[in-house]
Design an enzyme around this catalytic site. Structure first.
Site, PDB file in Angstrom:
ATOM      1  CB  CYS A 172     -46.572 -17.845  89.444  1.00 42.35           C
ATOM      2  SG  CYS A 172     -45.078 -17.766  88.428  1.00 42.35           S
ATOM      3  NE  ARG A 173     -45.138 -10.487  88.198  1.00 42.64           N
ATOM      4  CZ  ARG A 173     -44.459  -9.945  87.170  1.00 42.64           C
ATOM      5  NH1 ARG A 173     -45.096  -9.397  86.168  1.00 42.64           N
ATOM      6  NH2 ARG A 173     -43.145  -9.985  87.163  1.00 42.64           N
TER       7      ARG A 173
END
Length: 208
Positions: A172-173
């Site tokens: 993800c981030r």
């Protein structure tokens, strides 16, 4: 006479207590040892057993040869797979110890960006799963990754990820949503899930 009666009664009570204890033992009412559960990584697989390196300190042994001939398997077994194993309490002394498996469950494996890159570049086919939003994905993503936003996993996983035994590498981030996604996929029946955190820690190139 009374003294003899008291002695006789004490003897009778003593034998009665012994009889009750023996009865409990013979009827299986005595407390049984509990099954043991531990986590580990599969090192080797044969037809009826797996060799597991134990992770954590939940047991007194660091490796185990697990008889899986009658174990319930909720995971496709593969070398390097993280698993949680429940075994019978009887441990046969050797090295590694020999135990009998009852149930084998998959667990989320946290890996580094470098380990993920090695898997991606390896010969075995993997799925790189981006669980960010569509706008984040369009701004820049790892080449070859498939988009499945974290909020849409329950509704669309079967369509986007039809093979529940595929090796899936999730990012993800920053690592929070990837951990949530990995946990959810395992609960949905996916068996070979790896979480390599956030794209902010990815030292390799990205594409748009």
């Amino acid at each position: 006479m009374r003294i003899r009666m008291r002695i006789r009664n004490k003897i009778n009570r003593h034998f009665l207590m012994i009889f009750c204890v023996m009865l409990l033992l013979s009827s299986g009412c005595a407390q049984k040892e509990e099954n043991i559960t531990f986590r580990g990584v599969i090192e080797d697989i044969t037809e009826n057993s797996i060799l597991v390196t134990v992770t954590g300190d939940s047991t007194d042994f660091d490796k185990a040869s697990v008889d899986i001939s009658h174990a319930e398997r909720k995971v496709q077994l593969s070398v390097g797979q993280g698993v949680e194993i429940t075994i019978l309490p009887e441990i046969r002394e050797s090295y590694p110890v020999q135990v009998t498996g009852i149930e084998i469950r998959p667990i989320n494996q946290k890996i580094s960006a470098q380990e993920a890159k090695a898997m991606i570049d390896g010969e075995e086919e993997v799925i790189i799963l981006d669980v960010r939003t569509r706008s984040e994905y369009q701004a820049g993503h790892i080449e070859g990754s498939v988009l499945l936003p974290n909020t849409e996993i329950k509704e669309k996983a079967a369509q986007v990820l039809p093979d529940q035994n595929a090796k899936i590498l999730i990012y993800c981030r920053s690592g929070n949503r990837s951990a949530q996604a990995a946990k959810l996929l395992l609960e949905m029946g996916y068996t070979n899930v790896y979480d390599f955190g956030g794209i902010i820690d990815w030292p390799y190139g990205i594409v748009q």
